[in-house]
Design an enzyme around this catalytic site. Sequence first.
Site, PDB file in Angstrom:
ATOM      1  N   HIS A   8      -0.041   6.576   8.878  1.00 52.62           N
ATOM      2  CA  HIS A   8       0.654   5.327   9.213  1.00 52.62           C
ATOM      3  C   HIS A   8       2.144   5.421   8.852  1.00 52.62           C
ATOM      4  O   HIS A   8       3.013   5.124   9.669  1.00 52.62           O
ATOM      5  CB  HIS A   8      -0.007   4.173   8.442  1.00 52.62           C
ATOM      6  CG  HIS A   8       0.620   2.835   8.658  1.00 52.62           C
ATOM      7  ND1 HIS A   8       0.057   1.874   9.469  1.00 52.62           N
ATOM      8  CD2 HIS A   8       1.772   2.288   8.184  1.00 52.62           C
ATOM      9  CE1 HIS A   8       0.831   0.798   9.473  1.00 52.62           C
ATOM     10  NE2 HIS A   8       1.888   1.031   8.704  1.00 52.62           N
ATOM     11  N   GLU A   9       2.421   5.879   7.644  1.00 45.64           N
ATOM     12  CA  GLU A   9       3.814   5.914   7.203  1.00 45.64           C
ATOM     13  C   GLU A   9       4.616   6.956   7.983  1.00 45.64           C
ATOM     14  O   GLU A   9       5.771   6.707   8.348  1.00 45.64           O
ATOM     15  CB  GLU A   9       3.905   6.197   5.700  1.00 45.64           C
ATOM     16  CG  GLU A   9       3.138   5.200   4.812  1.00 45.64           C
ATOM     17  CD  GLU A   9       3.439   3.747   5.118  1.00 45.64           C
ATOM     18  OE1 GLU A   9       4.566   3.436   5.501  1.00 45.64           O
ATOM     19  OE2 GLU A   9       2.510   2.916   4.986  1.00 45.64           O
ATOM     20  N   GLU A  27       4.613  -2.643  13.157  1.00 41.90           N
ATOM     21  CA  GLU A  27       3.414  -2.442  12.350  1.00 41.90           C
ATOM     22  C   GLU A  27       2.162  -2.240  13.202  1.00 41.90           C
ATOM     23  O   GLU A  27       1.293  -1.454  12.862  1.00 41.90           O
ATOM     24  CB  GLU A  27       3.217  -3.618  11.391  1.00 41.90           C
ATOM     25  CG  GLU A  27       4.274  -3.686  10.293  1.00 41.90           C
ATOM     26  CD  GLU A  27       4.366  -2.408   9.457  1.00 41.90           C
ATOM     27  OE1 GLU A  27       3.491  -1.533   9.563  1.00 41.90           O
ATOM     28  OE2 GLU A  27       5.348  -2.286   8.697  1.00 41.90           O
ATOM     29  N   HIS A  32       5.839   5.832  11.283  1.00 42.86           N
ATOM     30  CA  HIS A  32       7.051   5.012  11.209  1.00 42.86           C
ATOM     31  C   HIS A  32       8.337   5.846  11.192  1.00 42.86           C
ATOM     32  O   HIS A  32       9.410   5.313  11.464  1.00 42.86           O
ATOM     33  CB  HIS A  32       7.054   4.189   9.918  1.00 42.86           C
ATOM     34  CG  HIS A  32       6.267   2.912   9.968  1.00 42.86           C
ATOM     35  ND1 HIS A  32       6.401   1.984  10.976  1.00 42.86           N
ATOM     36  CD2 HIS A  32       5.361   2.388   9.112  1.00 42.86           C
ATOM     37  CE1 HIS A  32       5.609   0.950  10.727  1.00 42.86           C
ATOM     38  NE2 HIS A  32       4.960   1.173   9.607  1.00 42.86           N
ATOM     39  N   GLY A  68       0.837  -1.191   0.000  1.00 47.90           N
ATOM     40  CA  GLY A  68       0.000   0.000   0.000  1.00 47.90           C
ATOM     41  C   GLY A  68       0.871   1.239   0.000  1.00 47.90           C
ATOM     42  O   GLY A  68       0.618   2.214  -0.695  1.00 47.90           O
ATOM     43  N   ALA A  69       1.935   1.167   0.787  1.00 48.17           N
ATOM     44  CA  ALA A  69       2.872   2.274   0.904  1.00 48.17           C
ATOM     45  C   ALA A  69       4.097   1.750   1.630  1.00 48.17           C
ATOM     46  O   ALA A  69       4.053   0.692   2.239  1.00 48.17           O
ATOM     47  CB  ALA A  69       2.254   3.421   1.692  1.00 48.17           C
ATOM     48  N   MET A  70       5.200   2.504   1.535  1.00 45.47           N
ATOM     49  CA  MET A  70       6.429   2.055   2.187  1.00 45.47           C
ATOM     50  C   MET A  70       7.122   3.238   2.836  1.00 45.47           C
ATOM     51  O   MET A  70       7.358   4.257   2.193  1.00 45.47           O
ATOM     52  CB  MET A  70       7.343   1.384   1.146  1.00 45.47           C
ATOM     53  CG  MET A  70       8.677   0.942   1.707  1.00 45.47           C
ATOM     54  SD  MET A  70       8.491  -0.327   2.988  1.00 45.47           S
ATOM     55  CE  MET A  70       9.856   0.103   4.063  1.00 45.47           C
ATOM     56  N   GLU A  71       7.458   3.049   4.124  1.00 40.00           N
ATOM     57  CA  GLU A  71       7.935   4.156   4.947  1.00 40.00           C
ATOM     58  C   GLU A  71       9.424   4.463   4.795  1.00 40.00           C
ATOM     59  O   GLU A  71      10.070   4.843   5.771  1.00 40.00           O
ATOM     60  CB  GLU A  71       7.627   3.850   6.409  1.00 40.00           C
ATOM     61  CG  GLU A  71       8.449   2.695   7.043  1.00 40.00           C
ATOM     62  CD  GLU A  71       7.789   1.328   6.957  1.00 40.00           C
ATOM     63  OE1 GLU A  71       6.912   1.138   6.091  1.00 40.00           O
ATOM     64  OE2 GLU A  71       8.154   0.453   7.767  1.00 40.00           O
TER      65      GLU A  71
END
Length: 958
Positions: free
Chosen positions: A380-381, A403, A384, A344-347
């Site tokens: 959310h990202e 997570e 992180h 979905g996405a990457m931090e």
Amino acid sequence: MGKGYYISKNLATAAMVLAAIALLTIIALSVVYNREKSKNAAKFSNATILPVPPTPKTSNEPWDKYRLPDSLSPQYYNVTLWPRLVMNANGMYIFTGTSGVMFTCVKKTDLILIHSNKLNLTLFNGHHAKLAGLSGVTAPAIKKTWFQTETQYLVIQLEGKLKPEKSYWLYTEFTGELADDLEGFYRSEYMEDGEKKIIAITQMQATYARKAFPCFDEPGMKAVFHITLIHDLEMTALSNSQEIKTEKVIMDGTYVTRTIFGPTKKMSTYLVAFVVSDFAYINAKDKKGVSVRIWARKKAIEDGQGNYALNITQPILEFFEKYYNTSYPLSKSDQMALPDFNAGAMENWGLVTYRETALLYDPRTSANGNKQRIVSVVSHELAHMWFGNLVTLKWWNDLWLNEGFASYVEYLGADYAEPTWNMKDQIILYDLQRAFAVDSLTSSHPLSRKEEEVNTPAEISEMFNTISYSKGAAVLRMLSEFLTEPVFAKGLGSYLKQFAFGSSVYSDLWDHLQKAVDQTPGVNLPYSVHEIMNRWILQMGYPVVTIDTQTGSVSQKHFLLEPEAVVERKSEFSYEWFVPIKWMKKDQVQDQLWLLQKSTIHRPMKVSKNEWVLANLNVSGYFRVNYDLGNWDRLLSQLDSNHEVIPVVNRAQILDDAFNLARASIINITLALRTTKYLLNEREYIPWEAALRNMNYFFQLFDRSEVYGAMQTYFKKQVKPLFEYFGTISSNWTRVPTGHTDQFTQIIALSLACSTGVEGCRELTRSWFKKWMQNPHNNVIHPNLRSTVYCDAIAAGGAEEWNFGWQMFQKATVAAEAVKLRSALACTKVPWLLNRYLEYTMNPEKIRKQDATSTIGSIASNIIGQPLAWDFVRANWDYFFKAYGTGSFTFSRLISDITYRFCTPFELTQLKRFQKDNAETGFGSGTQALQQAIEKTTAKIKWLAENKEPVLQWFLSA
Ligand SMILES: *[C@@H]1O[C@H](CO)[C@@H](O)[C@H](O)[C@H]1NC(C)=O
Ligand SMILES: *[C@@H]1O[C@H](CO)[C@@H](O)[C@H](O)[C@H]1NC(C)=O
Ligand SMILES: *[C@@H]1O[C@H](CO)[C@@H](O)[C@H](O)[C@H]1NC(C)=O
Ligand SMILES: *[C@@H]1O[C@H](CO)[C@@H](O)[C@H](O)[C@H]1NC(C)=O
Ligand SMILES: [Zn+2]
């Protein structure tokens, strides 16, 4: 990572397929649930006989072990990469690179193990690397180098030993493929102005950095990265840190740009990112001068699609700075939307990457559900950036804390950015109840795994699951609730301070929270944070708390969906928990009770005939609740007479608990069905969504049987008032309701009303679609309602409607719009259209690779499409296995999607045959999913035999 592909979070409603009414959440739920059931059904089936896994080679050689030895410690890397965005003479896209790593020897050794996967390394004097000593130290000569493919190492044996405390420089030159495989350094293609564009991007988590350059690819092996990218003059390069220099140079006889980035902070390899693109951006600076940029395709940026993300990024960063009591550790924060992206996405630290649907918002075509997804994912990202990036869990076995934490606090950040959206309550739907579903199986697993249980890339990839994300979030929320938020935040702040730029294990956080408790007068816990939390994270599952209001007895029991389940996994805590119970009696909130043993008497819970008890107030605890029948009756009559006395989230809880208790045969199914009676008066989103998910379970079980008609009639009656209510407040569907979650409820009203045949509904949706077909440049359908309307109209129509939808899909310039059309195209009832659509999934020009498996899933959720999808995947098994089977988490989802409707003995036979026929090739990362499917089907057959008749009778008389 953001909740990946396997949880399309907060989109459940928006993406609802009306005709089939099959929410993906429910699919996931029943799949895992039934795996469990069948495990215990082995007595009457052979379903649980797993294919024998290959015996692992036992070897004591260090290069056969998946974990790096602790003899070397990387300090910094100098990496230069040059992606070629044109095909070479061999028809391949490649990148070339050089990489040096400075490492310190910690323990004397004559062996260097460094991760390297799928890279072709240049030979120097017959060896794949060069080694030099630093500050006057002489490095031993290299004896031998080779690749250990299984463990993905470059192995370097030395003639002599490296000396402790001395530093060395290991240098490599390499060529890699810039494939379109969505892993490591890869390429993405998209069309803009009729022109094919190619960009180079990365996804390193969890074990793909080694595919971009040789590195010590473990999260605990933090280092500084000096990154340089070489690229065409018209392109822009980005990485984790700010660019410090761009220069025009001649390489291989052409002018190119060399972009040099400043050193990163000390960080993990899985957070490294770099991109070469011609994307555009919009930007802002926050008060402290942190540069915030939103990047996307030029067209999308020109269109203003990045504006919403820019609006919320800053407030969310500010919120987390305050919440963590730690300033943002970097000088910039880039958010980039990518056309091809698996998660979905990457931090990535400083350069967060997203699917387009998770970052881009177009007010004209995006639904408010799309908007909510953006605020949740961004939150959310960004969470992180501190928790995960600044302080990193040492190894993947603790992924749940990373997570789970981000999945919890994302609601706090989103709530800060959108205070009127009631975000905090939605955790009940999107995490807590989702986790409940999979954690009620004996095959669940504890949140915390032992370090030595998680080794291979496949095992690591399996950690990215609902338990880690959603149970993690629910349990941490419970902890924050009983500590109180200020105490929780205080402990968190001091934890971040101590471990900044380093790594930790979960118990380090407990230590700091305990310290915060000890320093705060008035917070009294019955046990230490460690003792309380260990019961929640070291044993799987959760309790059902049973309250008998006739005696005041309160007891707990491990909740399992399969009543005869045998729990093979032992727990040192005997499946008992320390349960914090907030509760109310009639409309009075009572003092919190700690249930610390199996059973106790709590006199205040003994109530008189006209009072009721409601436990787990605001659903702050991670447990289900059951009552004596008298109390159930009184709660249900309270719901019928004035449901608003009971808090909104508890109404959702009553529905979800009752249905699950019934499925576990703890209460009667008809008692659960009674909880839906009050829905006539319900107008709130959260209870309706919870109800809908439970109804869906019935729809998919019964839509091929005689129960279906009676069930339709009942739910039609239940939803009619909601449909009429929204018709009224939206001036006959011409305006959207003002309230954020009311807009979600409106979608439920429309979708459920149309699918149950409420008069006037289908006429409405089909007339809208017709208007659009007549004037394709003016889509009159409100973005919120599009998923529902498209699906309904395409289901009712034929080739003309389908082809129109396909055309619009191909023309869509906003990803969110394309997603809606793509799933609606699966709603047609015309078999040849469905078959053709299935064929498209094998053609990346038609359906992007990232979308192929979810498209097949949508088709399989269609009652007509299911058998077609099943045949299609079986017929093309080799293709799918090769394309997705070796480690991609989308693969297991594919298997559960195409089999989730199975509930007959014939289908069970087919499944078993399928398993046998493909035993040779195997099922890769879908092995578990197939097993679950077999067991799920077995369990459904049994459940139907026992419950079909009472369910039919209840619907007939309701
Ligand atoms: C399990 O499979 C074996 C071998 O195919 C068969 O003999 C046995 O009857 C099966 N057991 C059950 C309970 O179906
Ligand atoms: C690595 O790059 C940094 C920054 O450009 C430079 O200062 C350093 O000398 C390089 N190290 C080696 C060993 O080349
Ligand atoms: C790496 O080497 C192999 C074997 O020579 C070759 O088939 C492959 O194409 C090479 N890969 C790249 C990216 O050059
Ligand atoms: C972004 O914020 C500005 C200023 O508050 C507002 O006018 C605009 O509508 C917002 N854009 C979006 C897409 O929400
Ligand atoms: Zn995450």
